[in-house]
Motif scaffolding. Structure first.
Motif, PDB file in Angstrom:
ATOM      1  N   SER A  17       0.822  -1.207   0.000  1.00 56.65           N
ATOM      2  CA  SER A  17       0.000   0.000   0.000  1.00 56.65           C
ATOM      3  C   SER A  17       0.854   1.255   0.000  1.00 56.65           C
ATOM      4  CB  SER A  17      -0.913   0.034   1.233  1.00 56.65           C
ATOM      5  OG  SER A  17      -1.808  -1.049   1.250  1.00 56.65           O
ATOM      6  N   LEU A  18       0.307   2.322  -0.554  1.00 58.74           N
ATOM      7  CA  LEU A  18       0.901   3.646  -0.521  1.00 58.74           C
ATOM      8  C   LEU A  18      -0.221   4.668  -0.399  1.00 58.74           C
ATOM      9  CD1 LEU A  18       3.606   3.630  -3.364  1.00 58.74           C
ATOM     10  CD2 LEU A  18       4.049   3.812  -0.911  1.00 58.74           C
ATOM     11  N   ARG A  19       0.076   5.802   0.208  1.00 58.07           N
ATOM     12  CA  ARG A  19      -0.860   6.905   0.234  1.00 58.07           C
ATOM     13  C   ARG A  19      -0.208   8.124  -0.395  1.00 58.07           C
ATOM     14  NH1 ARG A  19      -3.644  10.345   5.151  1.00 58.07           N
ATOM     15  NH2 ARG A  19      -1.472  11.116   5.287  1.00 58.07           N
ATOM     16  N   LEU A  20      -0.791   8.591  -1.481  1.00 63.08           N
ATOM     17  CA  LEU A  20      -0.314   9.781  -2.148  1.00 63.08           C
ATOM     18  C   LEU A  20      -1.028  11.002  -1.587  1.00 63.08           C
ATOM     19  CD1 LEU A  20      -0.224   8.609  -5.877  1.00 63.08           C
ATOM     20  CD2 LEU A  20       1.507   8.325  -4.084  1.00 63.08           C
ATOM     21  N   SER A  21      -0.311  12.108  -1.540  1.00 62.07           N
ATOM     22  CA  SER A  21      -0.871  13.352  -1.046  1.00 62.07           C
ATOM     23  C   SER A  21      -0.608  14.456  -2.056  1.00 62.07           C
ATOM     24  CB  SER A  21      -0.252  13.717   0.303  1.00 62.07           C
ATOM     25  OG  SER A  21      -0.749  14.949   0.785  1.00 62.07           O
ATOM     26  N   CYS A  22      -1.544  15.367  -2.191  1.00 57.48           N
ATOM     27  CA  CYS A  22      -1.405  16.502  -3.096  1.00 57.48           C
ATOM     28  C   CYS A  22      -1.780  17.767  -2.343  1.00 57.48           C
ATOM     29  CB  CYS A  22      -2.295  16.326  -4.325  1.00 57.48           C
ATOM     30  SG  CYS A  22      -2.243  17.703  -5.490  1.00 57.48           S
ATOM     31  N   ALA A  23      -0.834  18.681  -2.226  1.00 60.45           N
ATOM     32  CA  ALA A  23      -1.064  19.951  -1.549  1.00 60.45           C
ATOM     33  C   ALA A  23      -1.363  21.034  -2.571  1.00 60.45           C
ATOM     34  CB  ALA A  23       0.152  20.332  -0.716  1.00 60.45           C
ATOM     35  N   ALA A  24      -2.460  21.741  -2.381  1.00 60.30           N
ATOM     36  CA  ALA A  24      -2.874  22.804  -3.287  1.00 60.30           C
ATOM     37  C   ALA A  24      -2.672  24.165  -2.639  1.00 60.30           C
ATOM     38  CB  ALA A  24      -4.338  22.631  -3.685  1.00 60.30           C
ATOM     39  N   SER A  25      -2.273  25.126  -3.451  1.00 55.22           N
ATOM     40  CA  SER A  25      -2.120  26.495  -2.981  1.00 55.22           C
ATOM     41  C   SER A  25      -2.532  27.452  -4.093  1.00 55.22           C
ATOM     42  CB  SER A  25      -0.678  26.768  -2.535  1.00 55.22           C
ATOM     43  OG  SER A  25       0.229  26.585  -3.607  1.00 55.22           O
ATOM     44  N   GLY A  26      -2.593  28.734  -3.774  1.00 51.98           N
ATOM     45  CA  GLY A  26      -3.037  29.717  -4.741  1.00 51.98           C
ATOM     46  C   GLY A  26      -4.542  29.889  -4.681  1.00 51.98           C
ATOM     47  N   THR A  28      -7.288  28.293  -4.568  1.00 53.05           N
ATOM     48  CA  THR A  28      -8.008  27.056  -4.284  1.00 53.05           C
ATOM     49  C   THR A  28      -9.511  27.270  -4.211  1.00 53.05           C
ATOM     50  OG1 THR A  28      -7.668  27.373  -1.907  1.00 53.05           O
ATOM     51  CG2 THR A  28      -6.059  26.022  -3.084  1.00 53.05           C
ATOM     52  N   ASP A  29      -9.938  28.522  -4.086  1.00 50.46           N
ATOM     53  CA  ASP A  29     -11.362  28.829  -4.004  1.00 50.46           C
ATOM     54  C   ASP A  29     -12.094  28.571  -5.309  1.00 50.46           C
ATOM     55  OD1 ASP A  29     -11.574  32.168  -5.007  1.00 50.46           O
ATOM     56  OD2 ASP A  29      -9.661  31.183  -4.633  1.00 50.46           O
ATOM     57  N   ILE A  30     -11.386  28.448  -6.415  1.00 51.30           N
ATOM     58  CA  ILE A  30     -12.024  28.243  -7.712  1.00 51.30           C
ATOM     59  C   ILE A  30     -12.083  26.771  -8.120  1.00 51.30           C
ATOM     60  CG2 ILE A  30     -11.260  30.522  -8.455  1.00 51.30           C
ATOM     61  CD1 ILE A  30      -9.214  29.135 -10.255  1.00 51.30           C
ATOM     62  N   ILE A  31     -11.592  25.876  -7.290  1.00 50.56           N
ATOM     63  CA  ILE A  31     -11.556  24.455  -7.624  1.00 50.56           C
ATOM     64  C   ILE A  31     -12.954  23.853  -7.605  1.00 50.56           C
ATOM     65  CG2 ILE A  31     -10.750  22.171  -6.928  1.00 50.56           C
ATOM     66  CD1 ILE A  31      -8.252  23.499  -5.798  1.00 50.56           C
ATOM     67  N   TYR A  32     -13.313  23.166  -8.682  1.00 49.08           N
ATOM     68  CA  TYR A  32     -14.567  22.424  -8.741  1.00 49.08           C
ATOM     69  C   TYR A  32     -14.332  20.960  -8.340  1.00 49.08           C
ATOM     70  CZ  TYR A  32     -18.427  19.727 -10.616  1.00 49.08           C
ATOM     71  OH  TYR A  32     -19.471  18.837 -10.760  1.00 49.08           O
ATOM     72  N   SER A  33     -13.270  20.363  -8.870  1.00 52.38           N
ATOM     73  CA  SER A  33     -12.938  18.992  -8.530  1.00 52.38           C
ATOM     74  C   SER A  33     -11.434  18.787  -8.659  1.00 52.38           C
ATOM     75  CB  SER A  33     -13.675  17.998  -9.430  1.00 52.38           C
ATOM     76  OG  SER A  33     -13.238  18.106 -10.773  1.00 52.38           O
ATOM     77  N   MET A  34     -10.951  17.707  -8.058  1.00 54.37           N
ATOM     78  CA  MET A  34      -9.555  17.337  -8.198  1.00 54.37           C
ATOM     79  C   MET A  34      -9.476  15.881  -8.615  1.00 54.37           C
ATOM     80  SD  MET A  34      -7.533  19.406  -5.222  1.00 54.37           S
ATOM     81  CE  MET A  34      -6.001  19.131  -6.135  1.00 54.37           C
ATOM     82  N   GLY A  35      -8.468  15.572  -9.391  1.00 57.25           N
ATOM     83  CA  GLY A  35      -8.329  14.225  -9.890  1.00 57.25           C
ATOM     84  C   GLY A  35      -6.910  13.711  -9.818  1.00 57.25           C
ATOM     85  N   TRP A  36      -6.801  12.396  -9.895  1.00 60.52           N
ATOM     86  CA  TRP A  36      -5.516  11.722  -9.998  1.00 60.52           C
ATOM     87  C   TRP A  36      -5.428  11.035 -11.351  1.00 60.52           C
ATOM     88  CZ3 TRP A  36      -1.487  12.197  -6.733  1.00 60.52           C
ATOM     89  CH2 TRP A  36      -1.740  12.661  -5.449  1.00 60.52           C
ATOM     90  N   PHE A  37      -4.305  11.213 -12.008  1.00 56.67           N
ATOM     91  CA  PHE A  37      -4.014  10.576 -13.286  1.00 56.67           C
ATOM     92  C   PHE A  37      -2.688   9.847 -13.171  1.00 56.67           C
ATOM     93  CE2 PHE A  37      -6.942  13.915 -14.144  1.00 56.67           C
ATOM     94  CZ  PHE A  37      -7.681  13.526 -15.259  1.00 56.67           C
ATOM     95  N   ARG A  38      -2.431   8.945 -14.109  1.00 55.25           N
ATOM     96  CA  ARG A  38      -1.146   8.262 -14.119  1.00 55.25           C
ATOM     97  C   ARG A  38      -0.686   8.042 -15.549  1.00 55.25           C
ATOM     98  NH1 ARG A  38      -3.064   2.376 -11.710  1.00 55.25           N
ATOM     99  NH2 ARG A  38      -4.276   1.679 -13.536  1.00 55.25           N
ATOM    100  N   GLN A  39       0.621   7.946 -15.712  1.00 58.72           N
ATOM    101  CA  GLN A  39       1.197   7.746 -17.032  1.00 58.72           C
ATOM    102  C   GLN A  39       2.372   6.782 -16.940  1.00 58.72           C
ATOM    103  OE1 GLN A  39       2.358  11.335 -19.074  1.00 58.72           O
ATOM    104  NE2 GLN A  39       2.231  10.326 -21.064  1.00 58.72           N
ATOM    105  N   ALA A  40       2.253   5.667 -17.634  1.00 58.63           N
ATOM    106  CA  ALA A  40       3.317   4.682 -17.720  1.00 58.63           C
ATOM    107  C   ALA A  40       4.152   4.952 -18.965  1.00 58.63           C
ATOM    108  CB  ALA A  40       2.735   3.275 -17.766  1.00 58.63           C
ATOM    109  N   PRO A  41       5.403   4.488 -19.004  1.00 53.41           N
ATOM    110  CA  PRO A  41       6.253   4.723 -20.176  1.00 53.41           C
ATOM    111  C   PRO A  41       5.609   4.233 -21.466  1.00 53.41           C
ATOM    112  CG  PRO A  41       7.573   3.903 -18.369  1.00 53.41           C
ATOM    113  CD  PRO A  41       6.133   3.784 -17.939  1.00 53.41           C
ATOM    114  N   GLY A  42       5.603   5.087 -22.478  1.00 58.50           N
ATOM    115  CA  GLY A  42       5.061   4.721 -23.770  1.00 58.50           C
ATOM    116  C   GLY A  42       3.553   4.746 -23.868  1.00 58.50           C
ATOM    117  N   LYS A  43       2.873   5.176 -22.818  1.00 60.39           N
ATOM    118  CA  LYS A  43       1.418   5.205 -22.828  1.00 60.39           C
ATOM    119  C   LYS A  43       0.889   6.610 -22.579  1.00 60.39           C
ATOM    120  CE  LYS A  43       0.607   0.426 -21.447  1.00 60.39           C
ATOM    121  NZ  LYS A  43      -0.166  -0.471 -20.551  1.00 60.39           N
TER     122      LYS A  43
END
Length: 125
Positions: A17-26, A28-43
């Motif tokens: 298991s791992l837990r990823l964290s994302c800190a937002a600044s600036g 942030t009042d205009i955020i509607y949603s947040m997402g996680w994406f991933r990219q593997a080599p060549g994809k």
């Protein structure tokens, strides 16, 4: 207008298991949603999970349902991705992103305007 910084990536064995964290600044009042994406080599960069900022509604890609959990802490401007039962196929650079307009959570990378630099997740066999 929104700055994002990911952390929590690393090297784990399959089933771990791992837990990823994302800190937002600036603006942030205009955020509607947040997402996680991933990219593997060549994809292409692919969608993993998303959460609405105000209501906490979630959506997951089929390959991670039941294993990953996305959550947010509005007071601290953070979003998390808890990853359990990791598989070698999960190996990729993981990015968090902010979307400024809605509606909807099942959206492609082009719908997001602000991105972090990514964090590497490697799952060994």
């Amino acid at each position: 207008q929104v700055q994002l910084v990911e952390s929590g990536g690393g090297l784990v064995q399959a089933g771990g298991s791992l837990r990823l964290s994302c800190a937002a600044s600036g603006r942030t009042d205009i955020i509607y949603s947040m997402g996680w994406f991933r990219q593997a080599p060549g994809k292409e960069r692919e969608f993993v999970a998303a959460i609405s900022w105000s209501g906490g509604r979630t959506y997951y890609e089929d390959s991670v349902k039941g294993r990953f959990t996305i959550s947010r802490d509005n007071a601290n401007n953070r979003v998390y991705l808890q990853m359990n039962s990791l598989k070698p196929e999960d190996t990729a650079v993981y990015y968090c992103a902010a979307r400024r307009s809605g509606p909807g959570l099942r959206t492609p990378p082009a719908a997001y305007g602000d991105w972090g630099q990514g964090t590497q997740v490697t799952v060994s066999s």
